[in-house]
Motif scaffolding. Structure first.
Motif, PDB file in Angstrom:
ATOM      1  N   PHE A   1      13.565   5.699   5.737  1.00 50.63           N
ATOM      2  CA  PHE A   1      14.012   5.813   4.349  1.00 50.63           C
ATOM      3  C   PHE A   1      12.910   5.295   3.446  1.00 50.63           C
ATOM      4  O   PHE A   1      12.383   4.202   3.676  1.00 50.63           O
ATOM      5  CB  PHE A   1      15.289   4.989   4.118  1.00 50.63           C
ATOM      6  N   ASN A   2      12.554   6.073   2.417  1.00 49.68           N
ATOM      7  CA  ASN A   2      11.512   5.581   1.519  1.00 49.68           C
ATOM      8  C   ASN A   2      12.101   4.602   0.494  1.00 49.68           C
ATOM      9  O   ASN A   2      13.315   4.410   0.424  1.00 49.68           O
ATOM     10  CB  ASN A   2      10.746   6.740   0.871  1.00 49.68           C
ATOM     11  N   ARG A   3      11.212   4.007  -0.271  1.00 46.68           N
ATOM     12  CA  ARG A   3      11.653   2.945  -1.178  1.00 46.68           C
ATOM     13  C   ARG A   3      12.624   3.469  -2.246  1.00 46.68           C
ATOM     14  O   ARG A   3      13.565   2.784  -2.631  1.00 46.68           O
ATOM     15  CB  ARG A   3      10.445   2.296  -1.855  1.00 46.68           C
ATOM     16  N   VAL A   4      12.415   4.710  -2.687  1.00 47.58           N
ATOM     17  CA  VAL A   4      13.317   5.288  -3.693  1.00 47.58           C
ATOM     18  C   VAL A   4      14.731   5.362  -3.120  1.00 47.58           C
ATOM     19  O   VAL A   4      15.709   4.970  -3.771  1.00 47.58           O
ATOM     20  CB  VAL A   4      12.836   6.703  -4.112  1.00 47.58           C
ATOM     21  N   GLU A   5      14.827   5.840  -1.885  1.00 46.94           N
ATOM     22  CA  GLU A   5      16.153   5.975  -1.264  1.00 46.94           C
ATOM     23  C   GLU A   5      16.789   4.603  -1.026  1.00 46.94           C
ATOM     24  O   GLU A   5      17.976   4.401  -1.277  1.00 46.94           O
ATOM     25  CB  GLU A   5      16.030   6.718   0.069  1.00 46.94           C
ATOM     26  N   ARG A   6      15.987   3.673  -0.546  1.00 48.12           N
ATOM     27  CA  ARG A   6      16.537   2.338  -0.258  1.00 48.12           C
ATOM     28  C   ARG A   6      16.983   1.646  -1.539  1.00 48.12           C
ATOM     29  O   ARG A   6      18.054   1.052  -1.607  1.00 48.12           O
ATOM     30  CB  ARG A   6      15.494   1.474   0.464  1.00 48.12           C
ATOM     31  N   SER A   7      16.142   1.766  -2.576  1.00 46.31           N
ATOM     32  CA  SER A   7      16.466   1.074  -3.829  1.00 46.31           C
ATOM     33  C   SER A   7      17.786   1.564  -4.405  1.00 46.31           C
ATOM     34  O   SER A   7      18.555   0.792  -4.956  1.00 46.31           O
ATOM     35  CB  SER A   7      15.391   1.311  -4.882  1.00 46.31           C
ATOM     36  N   GLU A   8      18.039   2.863  -4.225  1.00 41.99           N
ATOM     37  CA  GLU A   8      19.282   3.389  -4.776  1.00 41.99           C
ATOM     38  C   GLU A   8      20.480   2.704  -4.100  1.00 41.99           C
ATOM     39  O   GLU A   8      21.444   2.324  -4.757  1.00 41.99           O
ATOM     40  CB  GLU A   8      19.338   4.910  -4.572  1.00 41.99           C
ATOM     41  N   VAL A   9      20.382   2.535  -2.762  1.00 43.38           N
ATOM     42  CA  VAL A   9      21.484   1.868  -2.057  1.00 43.38           C
ATOM     43  C   VAL A   9      21.583   0.403  -2.501  1.00 43.38           C
ATOM     44  O   VAL A   9      22.675  -0.108  -2.763  1.00 43.38           O
ATOM     45  CB  VAL A   9      21.297   1.952  -0.524  1.00 43.38           C
TER      46      VAL A   9
ATOM     47  N   PHE B   1      12.107   8.645 -17.062  1.00 45.50           N
ATOM     48  CA  PHE B   1      10.909   9.474 -17.083  1.00 45.50           C
ATOM     49  C   PHE B   1      10.965  10.719 -16.208  1.00 45.50           C
ATOM     50  O   PHE B   1      10.541  11.781 -16.627  1.00 45.50           O
ATOM     51  CB  PHE B   1       9.663   8.646 -16.739  1.00 45.50           C
ATOM     52  N   GLY B   2      11.436  10.621 -14.979  1.00 46.97           N
ATOM     53  CA  GLY B   2      11.499  11.838 -14.157  1.00 46.97           C
ATOM     54  C   GLY B   2      11.628  11.506 -12.695  1.00 46.97           C
ATOM     55  O   GLY B   2      11.474  10.355 -12.289  1.00 46.97           O
ATOM     56  N   SER B   3      11.895  12.540 -11.893  1.00 49.90           N
ATOM     57  CA  SER B   3      12.086  12.335 -10.462  1.00 49.90           C
ATOM     58  C   SER B   3      10.785  11.887  -9.799  1.00 49.90           C
ATOM     59  O   SER B   3       9.706  12.395 -10.129  1.00 49.90           O
ATOM     60  CB  SER B   3      12.554  13.639  -9.819  1.00 49.90           C
ATOM     61  N   ALA B   4      10.906  10.945  -8.865  1.00 48.91           N
ATOM     62  CA  ALA B   4       9.726  10.487  -8.123  1.00 48.91           C
ATOM     63  C   ALA B   4       9.483  11.369  -6.900  1.00 48.91           C
ATOM     64  O   ALA B   4       8.517  11.177  -6.170  1.00 48.91           O
ATOM     65  CB  ALA B   4       9.927   9.043  -7.693  1.00 48.91           C
ATOM     66  N   LEU B   5      10.371  12.332  -6.672  1.00 49.17           N
ATOM     67  CA  LEU B   5      10.243  13.159  -5.474  1.00 49.17           C
ATOM     68  C   LEU B   5       9.334  14.355  -5.740  1.00 49.17           C
ATOM     69  O   LEU B   5       9.081  14.717  -6.884  1.00 49.17           O
ATOM     70  CB  LEU B   5      11.625  13.643  -5.038  1.00 49.17           C
TER      71      LEU B   5
ATOM     72  N   ILE C   1      16.067  -4.564   5.246  1.00 45.61           N
ATOM     73  CA  ILE C   1      14.800  -4.254   4.568  1.00 45.61           C
ATOM     74  C   ILE C   1      13.954  -3.276   5.399  1.00 45.61           C
ATOM     75  O   ILE C   1      12.766  -3.134   5.160  1.00 45.61           O
ATOM     76  CB  ILE C   1      13.989  -5.533   4.270  1.00 45.61           C
ATOM     77  N   GLN C   2      14.582  -2.654   6.388  1.00 41.30           N
ATOM     78  CA  GLN C   2      13.895  -1.663   7.231  1.00 41.30           C
ATOM     79  C   GLN C   2      12.652  -2.257   7.896  1.00 41.30           C
ATOM     80  O   GLN C   2      11.568  -1.693   7.855  1.00 41.30           O
ATOM     81  CB  GLN C   2      13.524  -0.438   6.381  1.00 41.30           C
ATOM     82  N   SER C   3      12.847  -3.424   8.510  1.00 41.01           N
ATOM     83  CA  SER C   3      11.697  -4.024   9.184  1.00 41.01           C
ATOM     84  C   SER C   3      11.558  -3.474  10.612  1.00 41.01           C
ATOM     85  O   SER C   3      10.634  -3.860  11.331  1.00 41.01           O
ATOM     86  CB  SER C   3      11.818  -5.546   9.216  1.00 41.01           C
ATOM     87  N   LEU C   4      12.486  -2.599  11.022  1.00 45.02           N
ATOM     88  CA  LEU C   4      12.418  -1.874  12.300  1.00 45.02           C
ATOM     89  C   LEU C   4      12.390  -2.810  13.508  1.00 45.02           C
ATOM     90  O   LEU C   4      11.678  -2.579  14.470  1.00 45.02           O
ATOM     91  CB  LEU C   4      11.192  -0.933  12.322  1.00 45.02           C
TER      92      LEU C   4
ATOM     93  N   PHE D   1       0.774  -1.230   0.000  1.00 41.93           N
ATOM     94  CA  PHE D   1       0.000   0.000   0.000  1.00 41.93           C
ATOM     95  C   PHE D   1       0.814   1.294   0.000  1.00 41.93           C
ATOM     96  O   PHE D   1       0.327   2.323  -0.427  1.00 41.93           O
ATOM     97  CB  PHE D   1      -0.974   0.014   1.194  1.00 41.93           C
ATOM     98  N   SER D   2       2.055   1.272   0.531  1.00 40.04           N
ATOM     99  CA  SER D   2       2.799   2.537   0.619  1.00 40.04           C
ATOM    100  C   SER D   2       3.340   2.929  -0.737  1.00 40.04           C
ATOM    101  O   SER D   2       3.793   2.081  -1.498  1.00 40.04           O
ATOM    102  CB  SER D   2       3.984   2.385   1.571  1.00 40.04           C
ATOM    103  N   SER D   3       3.355   4.245  -0.992  1.00 38.33           N
ATOM    104  CA  SER D   3       3.944   4.699  -2.251  1.00 38.33           C
ATOM    105  C   SER D   3       5.463   4.692  -2.105  1.00 38.33           C
ATOM    106  O   SER D   3       5.994   4.557  -1.004  1.00 38.33           O
ATOM    107  CB  SER D   3       3.450   6.099  -2.581  1.00 38.33           C
TER     108      SER D   3
END
Ligand SMILES: Cc1cc2nc3c(=O)[nH]c(=O)nc-3n(C[C@H](O)[C@H](O)[C@H](O)COP(=O)(O)O)c2cc1C
Length: 506
Positions: free
Chosen positions: A98-106, A119-123, A427-430, A89-91
């Motif tokens: 850290f959001n998914r965009v930031e995590r994926s980059e790492v 296509f363009g920035s997701a931010l 995976i940021q499961s906290l 559900f989260s975008s």
């Protein structure tokens, strides 16, 4: 749990009657049609017994008392809620820290995969995010100077330590991390040619096995270097600092995630080995004091820095999170008064991570990194201290653009902890404090550690450093600078709504 069209209480009552009815029906079917119906008889008998327990016996949960087994569904959904939100559900830009965009980059850097996007920035491009000002005249690749800073050169130390990359692995103790994670980080650090901070976990037994250059961290409980009264034992520190791997010593005054509070290691994570390495009992939480007993005032803090410098013989830094900038001013004035300076200051932002911290501290204490850096930078310049020491910065600086932010605001080098956890596959499961980390990083459970392959993850740590350093060099060229020394706040575009705007007068 109900609205005008749908009364869950009625549904629950019907369900509970149905369960008893089905039990009776399958009992008869098992007796008169076929024995195999009794499997269902047993199932519905168990549900009926559970229902009686929930509805009539237990008193703790109102939902179970009112709704029976149907209420249990709510607890099950609540239990898997974080996973459902994360995966379904989260975008891509929603999650914290850290959001998914930031995590994926790492993740992509760590796997050595191209991180170009289409296509363009997701931010949210026009909101509060800081942007970097490029130059119309980029620097040619051959004109870019290799990164190089030497910590301890200001004191003319023979043991001065040179960093050849802008990033280091920030403090994470053995205790908060399990042994395989430490080994993978250490090996990766060695391969990438960067140092690794030991965190406040005492004797760095596992770090030493990796051959990485180490920054030994002395927390407020002084695990590994304390005497029987909890004060610094000079001989123990001298012996540790004499190890060839130990290149620097860091006095941890405070940490962004819990400033004003000492380290916390929950009892679930205290194994026999950790209890021996730290000299603490098993079966109870280990709570370190909020400050060093030797550092009761600015004067005694500076005297303590000098003592640690003399005893260790290596560069010595202090780590802290800014609370009241006036306290920082007074400390710097005292340094000027005594003419004693640490070899570096590490500024930790209030947004920093931790293995475990009480929630009010995590959420409500500590100045965020970028404004804190600005304030410290201004004070250092004002009091003439800037050229006496180096400045390190930590606080979610996990990609090349963030490194530029930190260095432009006055840091000489970057520390990151969670950037490296993500590189290891976090995976940021906290769940860092529960000993249940599903990817084997912050746990001492051998079954969960099994998932972390040390060789593979060490390679990822190396890839991450190399990938982000490559990006960073590209950004430096686009900025039109030849060295990090040329970076300044003028290289950042800070929108008026940013938390940084008042600090740099944007
Ligand atoms: C699992 C974990 C353990 C940590 N342990 C320590 C520690 O022992 N000592 C310390 O000074 N900071 C500790 N930190 C804080 C980090 O060193 C760092 O200052 C903070 O997380 C900010 O960096 P980051 O945003 O890149 O993670 C820990 C952080 C994490 C996530």
């Amino acid at each position: 749990m109900s609205n005008a069209n749908f009364d869950l209480h009625v549904v629950a009552r019907m369900t509970n009657r149905l369960i008893v009815g089905l039990f009776g029906a399958f009992l008869l079917a098992g007796m008169y049609i076929h024995f195999s119906f009794h499997f269902l008889t047993v199932f519905f008998l168990m549900l009926s017994v559970m229902n009686v327990f929930y509805l009539r016996v237990q008193k703790k949960h109102a939902i179970l008392r009112n709704f029976g087994v149907l209420g249990q569904v709510r607890y099950m959904l609540e239990g898997v809620g974080p996973e459902l939100r994360q995966y379904l559900f989260s975008s891509d830009t929603e999650e914290r820290p850290f959001n998914r965009v930031e995590r994926s980059e790492v993740y992509r850097k760590a796997k050595g995969v191209d991180s170009a996007m289409s296509f363009g920035s997701a931010l949210n491009y026009d909101a509060t995010e800081i942007k970097i000002r490029h130059s119309m005249y980029p620097t040619a690749a051959e004109d870019l100077e290799p990164f190089r800073i030497t910590v301890g050169e200001e004191r003319g130390l023979a043991s001065a330590y040179t960093l050849t990359r802008p990033v280091m692995i920030s403090a994470m103790s053995y205790g908060s991390l399990g042994a395989p994670a430490i080994r993978a980080l250490g090996r990766g650090a060695r391969m990438a040619g960067i140092p690794m901070n030991t965190g406040e976990g005492g004797h760095p037994k596992h770090h030493l096995m990796t051959g990485a250059d180490l920054i030994f961290q002395m927390g407020t409980a002084k695990f590994g270097v304390r005497d029987e009264h909890g004060l610094l034992d000079d001989d123990k520190l001298r012996d540790l600092a004499a190890l060839p791997e130990v290149k620097m010593v860091e006095i941890k005054c405070s940490q962004g995630a819990k400033p004003g509070k000492g380290g916390l290691l929950p009892r679930e994570k205290i194994t026999r080995e950790i209890s021996e390495l730290r000299g603490v009992p098993m079966g109870q939480d280990v709570v370190s004091p909020p400050s060093h007993a030797e550092c009761a005032s600015p004067a005694s803090t500076v005297e303590f820095i000098q003592r640690v410098q003399e005893v260790s013989g290596v560069p010595v830094g202090i780590k802290f999170c800014v609370g009241d900038p006036e306290e920082v001013r007074v400390l710097l004035e005292e340094m000027n008064h005594q003419r004693i300076y640490p070899d570096y200051m590490s500024i930790d932002g209030g947004e920093g991570g931790t293995g475990a911290a009480p929630k009010p501290y995590l959420d409500g204490f500590g100045m965020p990194l970028l404004p804190a850096l600005c304030k410290v930078q201004r004070l250092l310049a004002e009091l003439g201290v800037r050229d006496k020491l180096k400045v390190f910065a930590a606080g979610k600086l996990i990609n090349a653009a963030k490194w530029v932010h930190g260095l432009a605001l006055g840091a000489d080098a970057i520390y990151t902890a969670r950037g490296f956890m993500l590189a290891l596959g976090c995976i940021q499961s906290l769940q860092c404090g529960n000993n249940t980390c599903p990817v084997g990083i912050t746990t001492h459970d051998p079954d969960l550690q099994h998932g972390l392959d040390i060789e593979d993850k060490a390679e990822r740590v190396k890839n991450y450093v190399e990938g982000v350093t490559h990006d960073f060099d590209e950004l430096m060229r686009s900025l039109g600078v030849r060295s990090t020394r040329e970076l300044s706040p003028a290289h950042l575009y800070v929108p008026p709504a940013s938390i940084l705007a008042p600090e740099i007068g944007a």
